[in-house]
Design a protein around this motif. Structure first.
Motif, PDB file in Angstrom:
ATOM      1  N   UNK A 105      21.574  -7.373 -25.285  1.00 38.51           N
ATOM      2  CA  UNK A 105      22.982  -6.973 -25.123  1.00 38.51           C
ATOM      3  C   UNK A 105      23.282  -6.589 -23.673  1.00 38.51           C
ATOM      4  N   UNK A 106      24.432  -7.039 -23.167  1.00 38.99           N
ATOM      5  CA  UNK A 106      24.792  -6.778 -21.783  1.00 38.99           C
ATOM      6  C   UNK A 106      26.286  -6.442 -21.707  1.00 38.99           C
ATOM      7  N   UNK A 107      26.603  -5.534 -20.809  1.00 42.01           N
ATOM      8  CA  UNK A 107      27.963  -5.032 -20.588  1.00 42.01           C
ATOM      9  C   UNK A 107      28.535  -5.777 -19.392  1.00 42.01           C
ATOM     10  N   UNK A 108      29.503  -6.681 -19.617  1.00 47.46           N
ATOM     11  CA  UNK A 108      30.002  -7.566 -18.578  1.00 47.46           C
ATOM     12  C   UNK A 108      31.332  -7.047 -18.024  1.00 47.46           C
ATOM     13  N   UNK A 109      31.340  -6.753 -16.732  1.00 47.19           N
ATOM     14  CA  UNK A 109      32.485  -6.150 -16.060  1.00 47.19           C
ATOM     15  C   UNK A 109      33.278  -7.218 -15.329  1.00 47.19           C
ATOM     16  N   UNK A 138      26.437   4.090 -25.220  1.00 44.53           N
ATOM     17  CA  UNK A 138      26.526   3.166 -26.353  1.00 44.53           C
ATOM     18  C   UNK A 138      25.231   2.403 -26.582  1.00 44.53           C
ATOM     19  N   UNK A 139      24.216   2.634 -25.733  1.00 40.97           N
ATOM     20  CA  UNK A 139      22.925   1.984 -25.923  1.00 40.97           C
ATOM     21  C   UNK A 139      22.812   0.620 -25.292  1.00 40.97           C
ATOM     22  N   UNK A 140      23.710   0.275 -24.361  1.00 38.52           N
ATOM     23  CA  UNK A 140      23.633  -1.013 -23.666  1.00 38.52           C
ATOM     24  C   UNK A 140      22.700  -0.849 -22.474  1.00 38.52           C
ATOM     25  N   UNK A 141      21.606  -1.612 -22.393  1.00 36.23           N
ATOM     26  CA  UNK A 141      20.606  -1.364 -21.344  1.00 36.23           C
ATOM     27  C   UNK A 141      20.951  -1.913 -19.970  1.00 36.23           C
ATOM     28  N   UNK A 142      21.855  -2.892 -19.892  1.00 35.37           N
ATOM     29  CA  UNK A 142      22.151  -3.548 -18.610  1.00 35.37           C
ATOM     30  C   UNK A 142      23.640  -3.852 -18.528  1.00 35.37           C
ATOM     31  N   UNK A 330      23.178  -7.769 -11.632  1.00 36.42           N
ATOM     32  CA  UNK A 330      22.770  -6.928 -12.757  1.00 36.42           C
ATOM     33  C   UNK A 330      22.681  -5.476 -12.321  1.00 36.42           C
ATOM     34  N   UNK A 331      22.812  -4.582 -13.311  1.00 38.05           N
ATOM     35  CA  UNK A 331      22.711  -3.155 -13.060  1.00 38.05           C
ATOM     36  C   UNK A 331      22.010  -2.516 -14.263  1.00 38.05           C
ATOM     37  N   UNK A 332      20.736  -2.171 -14.080  1.00 36.67           N
ATOM     38  CA  UNK A 332      19.981  -1.579 -15.180  1.00 36.67           C
ATOM     39  C   UNK A 332      20.498  -0.168 -15.457  1.00 36.67           C
ATOM     40  N   UNK A 333      20.755   0.114 -16.733  1.00 33.47           N
ATOM     41  CA  UNK A 333      21.200   1.440 -17.171  1.00 33.47           C
ATOM     42  C   UNK A 333      20.086   2.208 -17.874  1.00 33.47           C
TER      43      UNK A 333
END
Length: 449
Positions: A105-109, A138-142, A330-333
């Motif tokens: 899962x990835x959070x796309x900005x 929310x548990x999104x790793x990247x 990418x941005x690791x969270x």
């Protein structure tokens, strides 16, 4: 709608709401938000009908949008009213291929703009900080984005992870292959471009699952690939053409859409979109493009850095790379979740220290890889033994932007060490890191957003 009021020194209110139609019409909030985005990217002001088409596509993606509004609710006479955001921001969530078909899962900005008259007031930092914190919760790793400017996002912990090439292939007289049989599997037939609109999602899903570094595509892609519209121009493209590749069983396993472009010196065709689920389909589609009559050159601005076509061609010099540019950032969270998800080709252990200006990925981590999978352990920061004596002491020191660039293996730790961006605390640590993180193939992203 979510709203957050900032302090008195920050005279803006951040409001977040879904991009969607209400009873088939644009909501009062979304229409001016779309106008603000169009202004920020110097696009034509969209009509209400075009805006509705944007939103129809975006609600399929579950897109959430944020606007920064003047908190006092007024604007100078004659200026855009307070209902127009002075800054915009949006996200949707898809997946990232991190190896062996693992889709993370990835959070796309996307849609990040700040009105020129309101710059340098902390608007981007406020929107980015709030959004990344919510994605982490929310548990999104990247998180991920594709940047229109190269110097904005590093300070928020984003690092370049993939590149794409612009290429020109000289095809006058056709493409001659080292192994002609490799480009002759299956068949290729011309189709109406609109057919691609309905084929896109199924074909891309297969390509996405097989392509290391691929990130999910938004719904607008099926329209853009088929010439049915895109942001800034929703009118169908009249001169777009399509061809489908069929495998031995008669199933479609790839397509290309293309169009002629103006060039006074030569006849040129530009690839709009090309998806192939197999190497045979990929070469077969290029074999077709090379057979187009009256064409000197094929251009494509989404080619991978390592392209099988270049090595398949007998006349390799007819494949010219005219430009290369970063694509996926990418941005690791969540360091343990992100590193545990990807695939590894060798076994071993290494300890790293990661700095993060926003705090999401900061810490000291030991990475133990066994049978291609990593166990990532967060270690205490306060170790008293000297690093040369402490077996858990960090071997490499880096920022989260650097770790995010290293994540897919598109660049090596040794390169970033020489660039002064990674600090090697023990000799040979960068090489040891690369032995673990080096991918089986170069990452390739096929998606802008």
């Amino acid at each position: 709608m979510k709203s957050s009021q900032q302090s008195g020194s920050f005279p803006y209110e951040l409001k977040t709401f879904p991009s969607r139609l209400v009873d088939g019409e644009l909501s009062p909030e979304i229409a001016p938000w779309i106008q603000a985005v169009a202004m920020g990217f110097h696009g034509d002001a969209p009509t209400p009908e075009i805006s509705k088409r944007y939103v129809e596509s975006e609600q399929i993606d579950g897109r959430m949008v944020t606007g920064a509004y003047l908190s006092h609710g007024t604007a100078p006479a004659g200026a855009w009213g307070a209902q127009y955001p002075v800054a915009t921001y949006a996200y949707h969530r898809k997946t990232l291929n991190v190896g062996v078909g693992t889709l993370l899962p990835v959070h796309q900005i996307t849609a990040v703009t700040v009105r020129p008259s309101h710059r340098r007031r902390g608007l981007l930092r406020a929107m980015m900080s709030s959004d990344l914190a919510q994605a982490k919760a929310a548990g999104i790793p990247i998180a991920a984005l594709t940047a229109s400017e190269a110097t904005i996002y590093g300070r928020f912990g984003f690092g370049v992870a993939t590149h794409e090439s612009e290429v020109e292939i000289t095809v006058k007289g056709g493409i001659t292959f080292h192994n002609p049989a490799a480009a002759a599997h299956g068949t290729v037939e011309v189709a109406d471009a609109i057919v691609v609109r309905d084929l896109h999602n199924e074909i891309f899903a297969q390509v996405h699952e097989a392509t290391y570094g691929s990130i999910g595509r938004q719904d607008m892609y099926r329209l853009a690939a088929s010439g049915q519209g895109n942001y800034g121009a929703m009118e169908p493209v009249k001169n777009i053409r399509a061809a489908l590749h069929y495998n031995a069983a008669g199933a479609v396993d790839g397509y290309v859409t293309y169009k002629p472009v103006d060039d006074a010196a030569r006849s040129v065709v530009e690839v709009v979109d090309l998806l192939a689920t197999t190497g045979e389909a990929y070469l077969g589609l290029w074999n077709f493009l090379g057979s187009l009559d009256l064409i000197d050159v094929i251009k494509w601005d989404k080619a991978p850095l390592v392209d099988p076509l270049e090595w398949a061609m007998a006349a390799k010099r007819n494949y010219k790379r005219t430009a290369s540019e970063d694509l996926l950032w990418l941005r690791i969270l969540d360091v343990p979740a992100a590193l545990a998800a990807r695939d590894y080709r060798s076994e071993g252990s290494i300890t790293i220290h990661v700095g993060d200006p926003l705090g999401h990925a900061s810490g000291r981590f030991r990475i133990d890889v066994v049978h291609g999978k990593a166990t990532v352990t967060r270690l205490a920061e306060d170790f008293s033994a000297p690093e040369s004596e402490d077996t858990d002491g960090p071997l490499l020191d880096m920022g989260v932007a650097e770790l995010s660039s290293l994540y897919l293996g598109g660049v090596s730790a040794q390169t970033l060490t020489k660039a002064g961006r990674v600090r090697e605390l023990r000799p040979g640590a960068a090489a040891a890191f690369d032995a673990l993180f080096s991918p089986a193939e170069a990452p390739h992203c096929l998606t802008s957003f």
